[in-house]
Design an enzyme around this catalytic site. Structure first.
Site, PDB file in Angstrom:
ATOM      1  N   LYS A  18      25.302 -97.926  60.551  1.00  0.00           N
ATOM      2  CA  LYS A  18      24.568 -99.056  61.135  1.00  0.00           C
ATOM      3  C   LYS A  18      23.621 -99.615  60.092  1.00  0.00           C
ATOM      4  O   LYS A  18      22.949 -98.856  59.380  1.00  0.00           O
ATOM      5  CB  LYS A  18      23.814 -98.576  62.378  1.00  0.00           C
ATOM      6  CG  LYS A  18      23.125 -99.676  63.168  1.00  0.00           C
ATOM      7  CD  LYS A  18      22.544 -99.141  64.481  1.00  0.00           C
ATOM      8  CE  LYS A  18      21.815-100.198  65.279  1.00  0.00           C
ATOM      9  NZ  LYS A  18      21.254 -99.672  66.545  1.00  0.00           N
TER      10      LYS A  18
ATOM     11  N   SER B 128      22.442-102.164  70.853  1.00  0.00           N
ATOM     12  CA  SER B 128      22.426-102.848  69.574  1.00  0.00           C
ATOM     13  C   SER B 128      23.415-102.295  68.561  1.00  0.00           C
ATOM     14  O   SER B 128      23.739-102.977  67.589  1.00  0.00           O
ATOM     15  CB  SER B 128      21.025-102.818  68.976  1.00  0.00           C
ATOM     16  OG  SER B 128      20.635-101.495  68.639  1.00  0.00           O
TER      17      SER B 128
ATOM     18  N   SER C 216      20.928 -98.018  72.861  1.00  0.00           N
ATOM     19  CA  SER C 216      21.757 -98.707  71.869  1.00  0.00           C
ATOM     20  C   SER C 216      22.903 -97.905  71.284  1.00  0.00           C
ATOM     21  O   SER C 216      23.743 -98.482  70.597  1.00  0.00           O
ATOM     22  CB  SER C 216      20.885 -99.211  70.723  1.00  0.00           C
ATOM     23  OG  SER C 216      20.319-100.430  71.083  1.00  0.00           O
TER      24      SER C 216
HETATM   25  N1  GLN Z   1      18.669-103.051  74.522  1.00  0.00           N
HETATM   26  C1  GLN Z   1      17.403-102.404  74.359  1.00  0.00           C
HETATM   27  C2  GLN Z   1      16.464-103.331  73.641  1.00  0.00           C
HETATM   28  O1  GLN Z   1      16.821-104.436  73.423  1.00  0.00           O
HETATM   29  C3  GLN Z   1      17.562-101.113  73.608  1.00  0.00           C
HETATM   30  C4  GLN Z   1      17.822-101.311  72.181  1.00  0.00           C
HETATM   31  C5  GLN Z   1      17.949-100.061  71.416  1.00  0.00           C
HETATM   32  O2  GLN Z   1      18.173 -98.980  71.985  1.00  0.00           O
HETATM   33  N2  GLN Z   1      17.768-100.174  70.116  1.00  0.00           N
HETATM   34  O3  GLN Z   1      15.375-102.990  73.294  1.00  0.00           O
END
Ligand code: GLN
Length: 484
Positions: free
Chosen positions: A84, A159, A183
């Protein structure tokens, strides 16, 4: 089976037996990248020469080992892993899918990368994500579109959407993702992967670009539970560069899978998670089927209550933006990446570089976070959220006094079409089932649980207590067996 379809365990076995070399395996991934990435958009960049050079070096090292005395699982010489794009790999770009980090090249390896390399893995390719890991669809990437390999008209989740699309679309052997509020787990569910969010502190975050430091964790995204165990074993452990990682030795997560069974395992079903409106009927059907499969395999089902669940979203959207607003202050046009050409003085250098470099969701989070931390509001918002977070954590402690694991939906819907959630709030609601456990700091996994009538994959979530990854993986493995 094509080489790019292999998981870690199978790749290692083939390497140990001499069926193929690491250079051939890596080349197969590179060829697949050239054939498919334009369509899927999983990778942002791929240092092909670097990956192949590391693969050739791995082949050299493997040749000098005595394979009659080494089990395949002991050494993983030369298995490429997609990374990532917020994890630093020396000499490679690390953009966090943000224009503000355009041109940035990492001067050092994150601890997870050092651990991977020490276990014979090759960081190969940088995968897309929501900018700074803020989002649930990868649509917030400032650098490119990633499509769901199971339906190109739909998002891969986020994400860690690039990681999930790369694993689900066989553009990699396995990938690293990060999970702050879901995410790893939600995109794993959308793309038919296994995704494990380790307990807070299980894996070092040194060299991982910080989003919300009291929540962030790195974890494996893989084609099987066994692969997740192999990768987590390599990643986990104490690191003097991250004070949240305890010094105790890491259990052998791979050995823990031996004889995995659901017999006599007490599985809790949190009633608040099933009372939610908006749970897609197909996700409900598959979750119910997963529950029945666990029962048929000998698990004991217990209804439990996590009474503060309804406050988790509000708490998360105070704490995570607050921490993000502080963490992202370092991107100022001076030290990293993009610097505005229109700047006239120091102040306009900061403001213009940030205005030009950050995308809308990141700006929204910084503004929210700055607001909840500002004097006069700190106690009312941030301080209160911290207290409610403690109550949420106690809910989990109480549940785990009764049961071994919780089983819940992973996400309320399968992968959705691009543009389906224009309103940030409806996007945030995607993480309904993954945020509470993140706030509690416990470990959780998304494991494939079948397909909807539209042929979209759906995962279910298992949650275990803090540092109970061995149990989590065993239960996940036994569940995976029921799906075969
Ligand atoms: N979707 C959540 C956010 O936008 C979690 C994102 C994540 O776990 N990095 O914060």
């Amino acid at each position: 089976m094509k080489l790019y379809e292999l998981g870690i365990a199978e790749a290692q076995e083939g390497l140990a037996k001499g069926d193929f070399s690491s250079a051939e395996l890596t080349q197969a991934i590179i060829d697949r990248y050239h054939a498919e990435n334009e369509k899927i958009g999983a990778y942002l960049t791929f240092d092909e020469e670097g990956a192949l050079a590391a693969a050739r070096a791995a082949d050299e090292r493997r040749r000098s080992f005595d394979h009659s005395t080494i089990r395949p699982v002991d050494h993983f010489f030369g298995v490429p892993i997609a990374i990532k794009d917020l994890i630093n790999v020396k000499g490679q770009p690390c953009t966090c899918a943000s224009k503000i980090l355009a041109g940035y090249v990492s001067p050092y390896d994150a601890t997870v990368i050092r651990n991977l390399k020490a276990n014979g893995f090759i960081p190969a390719g940088r995968v897309n994500m929501d900018e700074f890991a803020m989002g649930s669809s990868t649509e917030n990437s400032g650098l490119g579109v990633t499509r769901n390999p199971y339906d190109l008209a739909r998002v891969p989740g986020g994400s860690s959407g690039g990681s999930a699309a790369a694993v689900g679309g066989n553009l990699c052997i396995a990938a690293l993702g990060t999970d702050t509020g879901g995410s790893i787990r939600q995109p794993a569910s959308f793309c038919n992967c296994v995704g494990v969010k380790p307990s807070y502190g299980r894996v070092s975050r040194y060299g991982v670009t910080a989003f919300a430091s009291s929540l962030d964790q790195v974890g494996p995204m893989t084609k099987s539970v066994t692969d997740a165990a192999i990768l987590l074993k390599a990643l986990a452990g104490h690191d003097e560069m991250d004070g949240t990682t305890p010094p105790e030795p890491v259990p052998d997560y791979v050995a823990a899978l031996d004889g995995a069974t659901l017999k006599g395992v007490r599985i809790g079903l949190p009633k608040e998670y099933f009372a939610v409106t908006g749970l897609d009927p197909e996700v409900k059907r598959l979750t119910d089927a997963a529950i029945r499969a666990c029962e048929a395999a000998g698990a004991e089902l217990v209804e439990v209550s996590l009474p503060h669940t309804e406050y988790a979203m509000a708490v998360y959207y105070i704490i995570a933006p607050a921490e993000a607003s502080a963490n992202l202050a370092r991107f100022d046009g001076v030290r990293y990446g993009h610097r505005s050409a229109a700047a006239k003085d120091v102040y306009s250098l900061y403001t213009k570089s940030r205005a030009e470099g950050f995308g809308p969701e990141v700006k929204r989070r910084i503004i929210m976070g700055t607001y909840v931390l500002s004097s006069g509001y700190y106690d009312a918002y941030y301080g209160k959220a911290q207290k409610v977070r403690t109550l949420i954590k106690r809910d989990f402690d109480a549940a785990f006094a009764q049961v071994d694991a919780l089983l819940t939906p992973c996400a309320p819907t399968p992968a959705f079409p691009f543009g389906a959630h224009q309103d940030p709030l409806t996007m945030y609601l995607n993480d309904l089932y993954t945020i509470p456990s993140a706030l509690a700091g416990v470990c959780a996994a998304s494991v494939p649980a079948g397909f909807t009538n539209e042929r979209l994959p759906v995962g279910v979530q298992f949650i275990c207590g803090g540092f109970e990854e061995a149990k989590l993986l065993r239960i996940s493995k036994a569940f995976e067996e029921t799906q075969k």
